[in-house]
Design an enzyme around this catalytic site. Structure first.
Site, mmCIF file in Angstrom:
data_model
loop_
_atom_site.group_PDB
_atom_site.id
_atom_site.type_symbol
_atom_site.label_atom_id
_atom_site.label_comp_id
_atom_site.label_asym_id
_atom_site.label_seq_id
_atom_site.Cartn_x
_atom_site.Cartn_y
_atom_site.Cartn_z
ATOM 1 N N CYS A 122 0.004 57.285 78.046
ATOM 2 C CA CYS A 122 0.731 56.209 78.734
ATOM 3 C C CYS A 122 0.843 54.928 77.919
ATOM 4 C CB CYS A 122 0.047 55.905 80.061
ATOM 5 S SG CYS A 122 -0.332 57.370 81.055
ATOM 6 N N HIS A 262 5.387 50.917 81.969
ATOM 7 C CA HIS A 262 5.233 52.378 82.014
ATOM 8 C C HIS A 262 5.614 52.876 83.404
ATOM 9 C CE1 HIS A 262 3.576 56.355 81.988
ATOM 10 N NE2 HIS A 262 2.556 56.032 82.761
ATOM 11 N N ASN A 292 7.806 60.664 85.625
ATOM 12 C CA ASN A 292 6.863 60.023 84.714
ATOM 13 C C ASN A 292 6.811 60.863 83.438
ATOM 14 O OD1 ASN A 292 4.546 59.271 83.289
ATOM 15 N ND2 ASN A 292 3.362 58.826 85.136
#
Length: 346
Positions: A122, A262, A292
């Site tokens: 991430c 993010h 994601n």
């Protein structure tokens, strides 16, 4: 700074960014037979409507290579002018060798260049930018290919709705080059490995967590996520990271054209933006379309939602990656006028 280590680079810039996603689009109806009414509960939290999934046999390097070829062609950069390849991913082709090494040959780059992998998720894009821009600043490499992405869906447990409905796949390529006139970029980099077990693939490498009570019956080689713990970590770490990044860069919130967070989940992004007093119109969200995509989320926002802005002038961006590790990183930098900012299908 309480958030982490402050670092600065000078004399390097982003020249272009391309993202590549696989052609297979999975919508939420796909999960109805397995999860029933629970699908709506997950969607309400994550905001994901569709996501792109790779087919068996397709890897992160395939997506990054396609993005890199489009990037090099779009910038008219010769393959012999690339001095370094940095591959940031938690889904490499092999345990060894490093995927960056095989990408050097696959992309037709000259031998003898710098090439290495960085296994971050991430937070990987700001970390990778810092590394690449430092290489350009020091003269170690005039032009760097930063290849960032993940195919997290290959690690999904199909019965775990918290992960299988959340993640999508993407690979990206960013061109960084030495530019003496480029303004300073400010980064903050931080880690708290005490939270590592809350987002982890607990089996499959050289250490196993099989004996741990939390993972004893967990399927091998699949992703485990404690969503509550991740959410708590994010609420604690990210608002401070945003505040400290602006302070370190000596900018005010109104100076920024966009804050690219993010894409962990839509509810979290909106909550973080509100807590940090950011203008929602300057916080782009594309998780609804792509899911994601782990390390690829930030450049994917840049190459899709911000493409027109970044190819039509200079913009001050705040980039914020946070999650698995626990690891976090931010960048405050001017981006544009880019030679290319594009999102393509494999």
């Amino acid at each position: 700074m309480k958030s982490g280590t402050v670092a600065r680079t000078r004399g390097s810039r982003i020249a272009g960014v391309v993202s590549c996603v696989p052609p297979r689009i999975v919508d939420n109806a796909y999960f109805t037979d397995r999860f029933g009414d629970k699908v709506n509960d997950v969607v309400k939290m994550t905001g994901v409507q569709t996501r792109h999934w790779v087919e068996p046999g397709v890897t992160t390097s395939d997506l990054c290579a396609r993005a890199a070829n489009r990037l090099l062609d779009g910038l008219a950069w010769g393959r012999d002018t690339i001095d370094a390849v940095v591959f940031v991913s938690q889904t490499p082709d092999f345990r060894l060798p490093a995927t960056a090494c095989t990408l050097q040959d696959r992309l037709g780059l000259r031998t003898g260049i710098v090439a290495f992998d960085v296994p971050l998720g991430c937070s990987g894009y700001p970390y990778g930018l810092w590394l690449a821009m430092m290489m350009a600043q020091t003269g170690a490499a005039r032009r760097v290919l930063l290849l960032v992405g993940d195919t997290s869906t290959i690690m999904n447990d199909p019965d775990d709705r918290s992960t299988v409905m959340l993640f999508g796949d993407a690979g990206t390529a960013t061109a960084i080059e030495a530019a003496p006139e480029a303004p300073e970029a400010t980064f903050i980099l931080g880690t708290d490995g005490g939270g590592a077990e809350n987002l982890i693939v607990p089996k499959g490498a050289f250490r196993t967590c099989a004996g741990h009570a939390k993972f004893g019956n967990f399927p091998a080689d699949t992703l485990y996520m404690d969503g509550g713990e991740i959410f708590n970590f994010t609420l604690k770490a990210v608002p401070a990271l945003i505040r400290d990044t602006m302070e370190a860069a000596t900018h005010e919130v109104g100076d920024y054209d966009a804050f690219v967070l993010h894409q962990a989940n839509a509810f979290m992004i909106r909550h973080l933006a509100k807590k940090a007093k950011l203008d929602p119109a300057r916080v782009p969200i594309n998780i609804d379309r792509y899911g994601n995509t782990s390390s690829a989320t930030i450049p994917l926002v840049m190459s899709s939602d911000l493409s027109s802005a970044l190819t039509s002038g200079e913009r001050l961006l705040g980039l914020f990656g946070f999650g698995v590790g626990y690891s976090w990183a931010s960048a405050s930098l001017t981006v544009g006028d880019l030679g290319i900012a594009d999102t393509i299908i494999l």
